[in-house]
Design an enzyme around this catalytic site. Structure first.
Site, PDB file in Angstrom:
ATOM      1  N   GLY A 189       0.852  -1.177   0.000  1.00  0.00           N
ATOM      2  CA  GLY A 189       0.000   0.000   0.000  1.00  0.00           C
ATOM      3  C   GLY A 189       0.880   1.215   0.000  1.00  0.00           C
ATOM      4  CG  ASP A 244      -6.495   7.891   4.217  1.00  0.00           C
ATOM      5  OD1 ASP A 244      -7.725   7.645   4.136  1.00  0.00           O
ATOM      6  OD2 ASP A 244      -5.640   7.244   3.602  1.00  0.00           O
TER       7      ASP A 244
END
Ligand SMILES: *[C@@H]1O[C@H](CO)[C@@H](O)[C@H](O)[C@H]1NC(C)=O
Ligand SMILES: *[C@@H]1O[C@H](CO)[C@@H](O)[C@H](O)[C@H]1NC(C)=O
Ligand SMILES: *[C@@H]1O[C@H](CO)[C@@H](O)[C@H](O)[C@H]1NC(C)=O
Ligand SMILES: *[C@@H]1O[C@H](CO)[C@@H](O)[C@H](O)[C@H]1NC(C)=O
Ligand SMILES: *[C@@H]1O[C@H](CO)[C@@H](O)[C@H](O)[C@H]1NC(C)=O
Ligand SMILES: *[C@@H]1O[C@H](CO)[C@@H](O)[C@H](O)[C@H]1NC(C)=O
Ligand SMILES: *[C@@H]1O[C@H](CO)[C@@H](O)[C@H](O)[C@H]1NC(C)=O
Ligand SMILES: *[C@@H]1O[C@H](CO)[C@@H](O)[C@H](O)[C@H]1NC(C)=O
Length: 910
Positions: free
Chosen positions: A571, A691
């Protein structure tokens, strides 16, 4: 008949108009003739006609016949000006420079159209204090070289808010530089020239943020001159030209990394002290630099700019050696760091000459056999703090700092001085805990606050043991740098997020069984902050940002050469590997894909890291270090053994985990809330995470949570304003106003947190494509369910045991979730409110588990000296957790701590 009347009326009207026009121009005529009468014009300067608009150097407005410009400079005119020119209300330019005019500069107040006043190079004797009143269009003023009696910059100048350049060179100006001359009052003032006068006092702090490009205040001629520190210059980032020559400025040259347009810097003949900072010598824009005849210390600087004309000839400067760039003796450098924390007092700069502290005459220093054994700075009027760098002088036996005005704490590092017999810090203003020295070694009487907590900064504290002057400056510089960095990095991140979403989709298609990849055990996207290359032979060292640079060899070893089996997740911009150092410390290593980061982005990321390494809280994942070698960019994080929160609430079955109990969920929510609250309320700035989601929340073996993934963090604007950004984040968690406008405040995190609470309550994902249309978006569905008590009870995660005991707190959390998830940002609470609500629930439920407040001393540690933090950390967690014990390295540990060597050098065969 009618015709005749009409004609008569018309003529009458015409006469009226003409008389009106004549009347107007007559006003100016009278004044202009008065002007002519008071001047002595040379023969060839023809002002004989009756219409001033025809005179040489006079301009009128064609329609109104009003005088708009008087431009009679350089015309060998003498005489005086008439007392009152204030009726010339159309005047825009008044230029009489380079003549031989005398007397008073008349009152021009109220000339609203006036843009230019050039009266320089005459023999005027005075200027009215109200001269500038109401001159609201004035932009250019030059008063240089007149014979004024002593005067000060008048208060009436404040009216001239449109001012662009103001020059009053060599005209007997005295007093201080007024503090209204900053950017607040004069948003367009780019040039301020006040050289060769009788000014004194300091540069006003109001210059912070001023748009000044050219600042010349050189050559003040009084007994007192301009003095004090020049730190404010670091906040004047538009500067291109600075001359402070021939004053009495003192203290060090500040961090100039923001002054990217600076071309000319002339500070010769002042009393500047300290090392010439790299932030200055590295400026590419520099063209002319003169540093001669100050008291500058350290190595003679080498400037990087091409074709720069530099004069640092020693003069009175106190550079350690004659050859540019040659570093000083380490003892000299250490002593300089020590006095840096006192703001580089002039006294030391005058006394400490050459490169040998043990030579005669170094004030305060006593040596034996080339080793410094005594430092005696008793009663030297010192301010500032005690530098931990004293600890580098291992031979020290006596340190006497008594009878000064030092504040801050006694640094823990001083306990390392094994030869120390006396540390006398009596009669200062020190605070904080006294480190444990041998008995009777330290003398602390006469410090009112010693042993007590230091006052919080803002109320004037916070300067820690290691917070020497330079550190404060350079940190500040880095933060500003990082703001720029973040802005630039955002563009990149925006692109990368897009790229990753695509990539991740592909990846998931290719590896459908590897569901956990999207929970990225450590999907930390602070992407690449590797600082400049590693020193060969060193496995680890403290890098530029104060961060730990770790060698690629160590990381290869730790991860079995980045073996697939060690992959924790993918990621962000790369792959996260689990690793283990030789001493058993577990780490998570993120290896960036080199294609993602271009060389250009590197500086910005470094700046960003400089900020992020200062973000330390027990509920935020810790960055241990990083590495840059060749194409490798790696980040090293604390390993979080229990993985992500998302695996525990959404995928517990697949992963063979137990579902989380309600109380555990509450505690995790509180942990996350505390981490986010800390981000939002850092001492000087507020960071927005942007986030927050369960896959960015990591759990330790104690099942306490830490927030991770600071890749999208950005600095919040002051106050309640929002800033516009490229939208980034994750659908399902995006606050509506952010998704629509791209504008962020801390309230976007509150919204995301609300969604996480909803997920904890319901066990449902923020976005769940598998559900029916009306249930896809959790926040919307939750709001609907929450309205109705019956439907709400059905929404609660089936694995949560709902009983009388839990129901109360479930309802409160549901209420909090919907409060946080409010559509309007103003309606959402602050994180501090959220923390209070959750803390009271946790407390009430399970006091022993929840109230970790006793440990809070190491929770929020932004202001605490990092050395102390490390110490406390070890005290509190060290014994129980080896991984923390040996691999937590602070952001500003001044020299390589011994643990570092143990950790990274052991097993390296060195
Ligand atoms: C200026 O005027 C003075 C008389 O007022 C004359 O003597 C002198 O020559 C003039 N100078 C120039 C350069 O015209
Ligand atoms: C200036 O104008 C005012 C009226 O606006 C008048 O009273 C005054 O006499 C004028 N002054 C001169 C010197 O013309
Ligand atoms: C300057 O002129 C203004 C406007 O004519 C007047 O109000 C003010 O009193 C004058 N000030 C002086 C000192 O002459
Ligand atoms: C400056 O002002 C002082 C005080 O009025 C005066 O004595 C001195 O002569 C002035 N200097 C000049 C150059 O006019
Ligand atoms: C600057 O000079 C003034 C006198 O003009 C003096 O009072 C002040 O202490 C000086 N400041 C510094 C920092 O030297
Ligand atoms: C720098 O200043 C000194 C005086 O301090 C002067 O002699 C020298 O010429 C100056 N150098 C340059 C390059 O202007
Ligand atoms: C030390 O004193 C200075 C002013 O002399 C102040 O600005 C600073 O905040 C103080 N620091 C501490 C740690 O009290
Ligand atoms: C001045 O600039 C520094 C960074 O160079 C920054 O940290 C500081 O906050 C600025 N000061 C003010 C008052 O804006």
């Amino acid at each position: 008949m009618k015709m005749i009347i009409a004609r008569v009326l018309f003529l009458y009207f015409l006469c009226f108009i003409i008389s009106l026009v004549n009347g107007l121009s007559n006003t100016d005529d009278t004044l202009m003739k008065a002007l002519r009468d008071s001047l002595t014009l040379p023969k060839d300067h023809d002002w004989s006609g009756s219409d001033p608009c025809q005179w040489k150097g006079i301009q009128c407005d064609g329609a109104s016949n009003r005088v708009t410009a008087i431009q009679i400079g350089k015309s060998n005119i003498s005489g005086t000006l008439p007392p009152d020119l204030t009726n010339l209300t159309s005047l825009t330019k008044f230029e009489v420079m380079n003549n031989d005019l005398t007397g008073k500069i008349p009152n021009l107040s109220g000339l609203k159209s006036l843009e230019t006043v050039y009266v320089h190079d005459n023999n005027f004797e005075s200027i009215d204090a109200v001269f500038f009143t109401g001159l609201s269009s004035l932009r250019h003023v030059s008063l240089d070289n007149n014979n004024f009696g002593s005067w000060e910059i008048p208060l009436s100048l404040k009216d001239v808010t449109s001012l662009s350049d103001f020059s009053a060179v060599n005209c007997n100006l005295s007093g201080k530089i007024p503090d209204f001359l900053g950017g607040d009052t004069f948003p367009s003032l780019t040039s301020l020239h006040l050289s060769n006068n009788f000014l004194f006092g300091e540069l006003p702090m109001s210059f912070v943020g001023s748009p000044l490009q050219s600042l010349l205040v050189n050559g003040q001629m009084g007994n007192e001159k301009l003095n004090g520190s020049i730190t404010v210059l670091q906040n004047m980032t538009a500067l291109t030209e600075v001359s402070l020559q021939g004053n009495r400025f003192s203290g060090p040259i500040p961090d100039f990394s923001g002054l990217v347009s600076l071309k000319t810097f002339n500070v010769r003949e002042n009393q500047l002290t300290g090392n010439v900072p790299g932030s200055f010598t590295e400026l590419q824009s520099l063209a002319v630099v003169n540093l001669t005849n100050n008291l500058l210390q350290g190595a003679i600087p080498i400037f990087k700019a091409k074709n720069v004309l530099v004069d640092v000839k020693q003069g009175t400067n106190s550079f350690c050696l004659d050859s540019p760039g040659t570093p000083c003796d380490p003892r000299v450098n250490t002593l300089l760091s020590i006095v840096e924390a006192f703001g580089y007092p002039v006294r030391f700069a005058q006394s400490w000459k050459g490169n040998d502290p043990c030579s005669n005459g170094w004030v305060g220093i006593t040596c034996a056999g080339g080793n410094i054994i005594v430092i005696n700075f008793k009663n030297m009027g010192l301010t500032g703090t005690i530098s931990p760098r004293f600890a580098d002088l291992a031979s020290l036996q006596v340190i006497n700092l008594s009878e000064n005005s030092l504040n801050g704490t006694i640094p823990q590092e001083l306990t390392k001085l094994s030869n120390l017999k006396t540390l006398d810090v009596s009669s200062n203003q020190l605070c904080g805990k006294v480190p444990e020295f041998n008995p009777n070694l330290v003398i602390t009487n006469g410090n009112a606050d010693i042993g007590k907590d230091c006052p919080r900064p803002g109320s004037g504290s916070g300067s820690s043991s290691e917070d020497s002057g330079k550190k404060a400056f350079s940190n500040a510089g880095k933060i500003v740098g990082s703001v720029i960095g973040i802005v630039l990095a955002l563009l990149l991140i925006g692109f990368v997020v897009f790229f990753l979403v695509k990539r991740k989709k592909q990846y998931n298609k290719m590896h459908p069984q590897q569901q956990s990849s999207d929970q990225d055990a450590l999907k930390i996207t602070i992407e690449n902050l590797c600082a400049g290359g590693s020193e060969s032979g060193n496995d680890a060292h403290v890098g530029e940002a104060g961060n730990i640079v770790i060698s690629i060899h160590v990381l290869r070893d730790a991860t079995d050469n980045f073996n697939e089996k060690n992959i924790l997740g993918r990621g962000g911009f790369g792959i996260v590997y689990k690793g283990e150092l030789h001493d058993g410390t577990k780490i998570a290593v993120k290896r960036m894909e080199s294609s993602v980061i271009s060389g250009k982005g590197l500086d910005e990321f470094k700046s960003e890291i400089a900020v992020l390494t200062r973000v330390r809280h027990r509920n935020l994942v810790i960055l241990h270090g990083y590495c840059l070698e060749g194409n490798e960019r790696l980040l090293v994080y604390q390993y979080m053994p229990q993985g992500t929160l998302s695996s525990h609430i959404f995928h517990w079955q697949q992963e063979g985990l137990k579902p989380l109990e309600w109380t555990r969920r509450l505690i995790i929510a509180l942990d996350v809330a505390r981490g986010v609250e800390y981000l939002h309320t850092l001492a000087h700035q507020s960071f927005i995470h942007r986030d927050l989601k369960p896959s960015n929340i990591l759990l330790g073996d104690d099942m306490h949570a830490k927030v991770a993934d600071f890749g999208l963090v950005r600095l919040a604007p002051e106050g309640t304003q929002s800033i516009e950004t490229k939208i980034a984040g994750t659908f399902g968690y995006l606050a509506p106003e952010y998704a629509v406008t791209g504008r962020v405040t801390t309230k976007v995190d509150v919204y995301s947190f609300g969604v996480i609470l909803m997920e904890l309550l319901t066990g449902r994902k923020a976005l769940d494509d598998k559900r029916s249309e009306e249930e896809v978006h959790l926040a919307t569905w939750f709001r609907r369910m929450f309205i109705n008590r019956d439907s709400f009870s059905k929404a609660i995660d089936k694995t949560i045991e709902v009983n009388e005991e839990t129901l109360g707190s479930i309802n409160k959390v549901a209420e909090l979730a919907s409060h946080c998830g409010a559509r309007e940002p103003q309606q959402r609470p602050d994180m501090s409110h959220v923390v209070n609500v959750l803390a009271s629930l946790v407390e009430q439920w399970k006091p022993a588990e929840g109230s970790r407040d006793s440990e809070d001393i190491y929770g929020i540690d932004y202001e605490t000296p990092l050395s102390q933090v490390v110490g406390r950390w070890r005290e509190l967690e060290g014994r129980g957790n080896a991984s923390l014990n040996s691999s937590f390295f602070g952001a500003s540990i001044p020299s390589r701590p011994p643990e570092l060597d143990n950790t990274f050098n052991s097993g390296q065969g060195r």
